[in-house]
Scaffold this motif. Structure first.
Motif, PDB file in Angstrom:
ATOM      1  N   ALA A  67       0.834  -1.212   0.000  1.00  0.00           N
ATOM      2  CA  ALA A  67       0.000   0.000   0.000  1.00  0.00           C
ATOM      3  C   ALA A  67       0.865   1.257   0.000  1.00  0.00           C
ATOM      4  O   ALA A  67       0.578   2.219  -0.722  1.00  0.00           O
ATOM      5  CB  ALA A  67      -0.934  -0.002   1.210  1.00  0.00           C
ATOM      6  N   ILE A  68       1.929   1.244   0.791  1.00  0.00           N
ATOM      7  CA  ILE A  68       2.833   2.401   0.832  1.00  0.00           C
ATOM      8  C   ILE A  68       3.502   2.585  -0.522  1.00  0.00           C
ATOM      9  O   ILE A  68       3.550   3.704  -1.051  1.00  0.00           O
ATOM     10  CB  ILE A  68       3.875   2.227   1.958  1.00  0.00           C
ATOM     11  CG1 ILE A  68       3.184   2.323   3.325  1.00  0.00           C
ATOM     12  CG2 ILE A  68       5.001   3.259   1.836  1.00  0.00           C
ATOM     13  CD1 ILE A  68       4.020   1.843   4.489  1.00  0.00           C
ATOM     14  N   SER A  90       2.750  14.660  -2.922  1.00  0.00           N
ATOM     15  CA  SER A  90       4.060  14.085  -2.612  1.00  0.00           C
ATOM     16  C   SER A  90       4.516  14.468  -1.205  1.00  0.00           C
ATOM     17  O   SER A  90       5.052  13.634  -0.469  1.00  0.00           O
ATOM     18  CB  SER A  90       5.111  14.553  -3.618  1.00  0.00           C
ATOM     19  OG  SER A  90       4.895  13.917  -4.850  1.00  0.00           O
ATOM     20  N   TRP A  91       4.327  15.724  -0.844  1.00  0.00           N
ATOM     21  CA  TRP A  91       4.699  16.161   0.508  1.00  0.00           C
ATOM     22  C   TRP A  91       3.954  15.359   1.561  1.00  0.00           C
ATOM     23  O   TRP A  91       4.534  14.916   2.551  1.00  0.00           O
ATOM     24  CB  TRP A  91       4.409  17.660   0.692  1.00  0.00           C
ATOM     25  CG  TRP A  91       5.596  18.496   0.378  1.00  0.00           C
ATOM     26  CD1 TRP A  91       5.904  19.067  -0.822  1.00  0.00           C
ATOM     27  CD2 TRP A  91       6.668  18.816   1.260  1.00  0.00           C
ATOM     28  NE1 TRP A  91       7.095  19.732  -0.735  1.00  0.00           N
ATOM     29  CE2 TRP A  91       7.581  19.597   0.533  1.00  0.00           C
ATOM     30  CE3 TRP A  91       6.942  18.517   2.589  1.00  0.00           C
ATOM     31  CZ2 TRP A  91       8.759  20.083   1.094  1.00  0.00           C
ATOM     32  CZ3 TRP A  91       8.112  19.019   3.151  1.00  0.00           C
ATOM     33  CH2 TRP A  91       8.997  19.785   2.409  1.00  0.00           C
ATOM     34  N   GLY A  95       6.007  12.564   3.520  1.00  0.00           N
ATOM     35  CA  GLY A  95       6.097  12.895   4.948  1.00  0.00           C
ATOM     36  C   GLY A  95       5.614  11.733   5.800  1.00  0.00           C
ATOM     37  O   GLY A  95       6.250  11.372   6.806  1.00  0.00           O
ATOM     38  N   LEU A  96       4.499  11.139   5.385  1.00  0.00           N
ATOM     39  CA  LEU A  96       3.989   9.959   6.094  1.00  0.00           C
ATOM     40  C   LEU A  96       4.949   8.779   5.973  1.00  0.00           C
ATOM     41  O   LEU A  96       5.163   8.041   6.935  1.00  0.00           O
ATOM     42  CB  LEU A  96       2.608   9.570   5.558  1.00  0.00           C
ATOM     43  CG  LEU A  96       1.464  10.507   5.940  1.00  0.00           C
ATOM     44  CD1 LEU A  96       0.195  10.141   5.169  1.00  0.00           C
ATOM     45  CD2 LEU A  96       1.217  10.461   7.442  1.00  0.00           C
ATOM     46  N   VAL A  97       5.543   8.618   4.801  1.00  0.00           N
ATOM     47  CA  VAL A  97       6.502   7.527   4.593  1.00  0.00           C
ATOM     48  C   VAL A  97       7.695   7.683   5.535  1.00  0.00           C
ATOM     49  O   VAL A  97       8.150   6.703   6.140  1.00  0.00           O
ATOM     50  CB  VAL A  97       6.960   7.467   3.115  1.00  0.00           C
ATOM     51  CG1 VAL A  97       8.221   6.648   2.947  1.00  0.00           C
ATOM     52  CG2 VAL A  97       5.847   6.906   2.251  1.00  0.00           C
ATOM     53  N   LEU A  98       8.195   8.895   5.681  1.00  0.00           N
ATOM     54  CA  LEU A  98       9.312   9.121   6.597  1.00  0.00           C
ATOM     55  C   LEU A  98       8.915   8.761   8.031  1.00  0.00           C
ATOM     56  O   LEU A  98       9.674   8.104   8.750  1.00  0.00           O
ATOM     57  CB  LEU A  98       9.806  10.565   6.512  1.00  0.00           C
ATOM     58  CG  LEU A  98      10.560  10.914   5.231  1.00  0.00           C
ATOM     59  CD1 LEU A  98      10.800  12.417   5.142  1.00  0.00           C
ATOM     60  CD2 LEU A  98      11.882  10.155   5.171  1.00  0.00           C
ATOM     61  N   ASN A 101       8.567   4.983   8.320  1.00  0.00           N
ATOM     62  CA  ASN A 101       9.867   4.308   8.323  1.00  0.00           C
ATOM     63  C   ASN A 101      10.585   4.496   9.655  1.00  0.00           C
ATOM     64  O   ASN A 101      11.314   3.608  10.095  1.00  0.00           O
ATOM     65  CB  ASN A 101      10.728   4.774   7.155  1.00  0.00           C
ATOM     66  CG  ASN A 101      11.716   3.705   6.750  1.00  0.00           C
ATOM     67  OD1 ASN A 101      11.323   2.612   6.372  1.00  0.00           O
ATOM     68  ND2 ASN A 101      12.993   3.999   6.867  1.00  0.00           N
ATOM     69  N   LEU A 102      10.361   5.623  10.311  1.00  0.00           N
ATOM     70  CA  LEU A 102      10.912   5.797  11.663  1.00  0.00           C
ATOM     71  C   LEU A 102      10.324   4.761  12.613  1.00  0.00           C
ATOM     72  O   LEU A 102      11.040   4.183  13.439  1.00  0.00           O
ATOM     73  CB  LEU A 102      10.628   7.204  12.191  1.00  0.00           C
ATOM     74  CG  LEU A 102      11.559   8.296  11.706  1.00  0.00           C
ATOM     75  CD1 LEU A 102      11.041   9.669  12.133  1.00  0.00           C
ATOM     76  CD2 LEU A 102      12.972   8.081  12.217  1.00  0.00           C
ATOM     77  N   VAL A 103       9.027   4.513  12.493  1.00  0.00           N
ATOM     78  CA  VAL A 103       8.369   3.503  13.337  1.00  0.00           C
ATOM     79  C   VAL A 103       8.936   2.116  13.024  1.00  0.00           C
ATOM     80  O   VAL A 103       9.210   1.327  13.936  1.00  0.00           O
ATOM     81  CB  VAL A 103       6.835   3.534  13.141  1.00  0.00           C
ATOM     82  CG1 VAL A 103       6.161   2.351  13.817  1.00  0.00           C
ATOM     83  CG2 VAL A 103       6.273   4.851  13.655  1.00  0.00           C
ATOM     84  N   ILE A 104       9.135   1.816  11.747  1.00  0.00           N
ATOM     85  CA  ILE A 104       9.706   0.523  11.355  1.00  0.00           C
ATOM     86  C   ILE A 104      11.110   0.372  11.925  1.00  0.00           C
ATOM     87  O   ILE A 104      11.455  -0.674  12.501  1.00  0.00           O
ATOM     88  CB  ILE A 104       9.713   0.365   9.822  1.00  0.00           C
ATOM     89  CG1 ILE A 104       8.293   0.259   9.282  1.00  0.00           C
ATOM     90  CG2 ILE A 104      10.543  -0.852   9.395  1.00  0.00           C
ATOM     91  CD1 ILE A 104       8.188   0.369   7.771  1.00  0.00           C
TER      92      ILE A 104
END
Length: 172
Positions: A67-68, A90-91, A95-98, A101-104
């Motif tokens: 999904a990501i 995109s922002w 932004g959500l992806v960053l 990924n911090l949570v991952i």
């Protein structure tokens, strides 16, 4: 500029797709190693499935990264198509992806304590006696050594390419 940002976005998407691909290929071996470790510890080997713990590409280990990757790919397509609000999309998405990924990364770094705490919350005495560090080490042994390199490279790609895709338009 759009092609460069698109390439960055597609590298982020590919990095996320690598998760279920690796788990689909090697997850059964990791699960078998984890079950063998549970058997060695005298714990019923079905305890993983009973508590939703997986090392394969099932469940959220597939749908979440796909999904990501799809959302990032869609914003890349919007940018290439010249849609006026592509930059805003995109922002938001990157932004959500960053953040995701911090949570991952955090969950990777705290896996042993997190699993131990999750097992404790279940209140099952059998779960409480599992040597979680040994269990996770056994599961990890089911993946080739290069997967550790891939996992870290994936974080570098996601953080670096997403950040660069966010700042590049501002520089142009």
């Amino acid at each position: 500029m759009n092609a460069f940002v698109t390439a960055l976005q597609l590298s982020v998407a590919a990095a996320f797709v690598s998760i279920p691909v690796v788990r689909a290929r090697f997850g059964a071996t990791a699960t078998a190693a984890a079950r063998a470790e549970l058997d060695r510890q005298g714990v019923r080997t079905t305890v993983l499935e009973e508590n939703g713990m997986r090392f394969d590409a099932g469940g959220h280990e597939t749908w979440a990264p796909v999904a990501i990757a799809s959302a990032v790919g869609a914003t890349a397509a919007l940018g290439l198509a010249g849609v006026a609000w592509a930059g805003t999309a995109s922002w938001i998405v990157l932004g959500l992806v960053l953040a995701i990924n911090l949570v991952i990364l955090y969950s990777n770094l705290t896996a042993t304590s997190s699993v131990r705490a999750a097992f404790a919350r279940k209140g099952d005495p059998e779960l409480a006696r599992i040597d979680v560090a040994a269990l996770l080490k056994a599961a990890e042994s089911g993946f080739p050594r290069w997967v550790w390199v891939l996992q870290n490279a994936r974080h570098v790609v996601v953080f670096g390419a997403a950040a660069l895709a966010l700042i590049t338009p501002a520089l142009g």
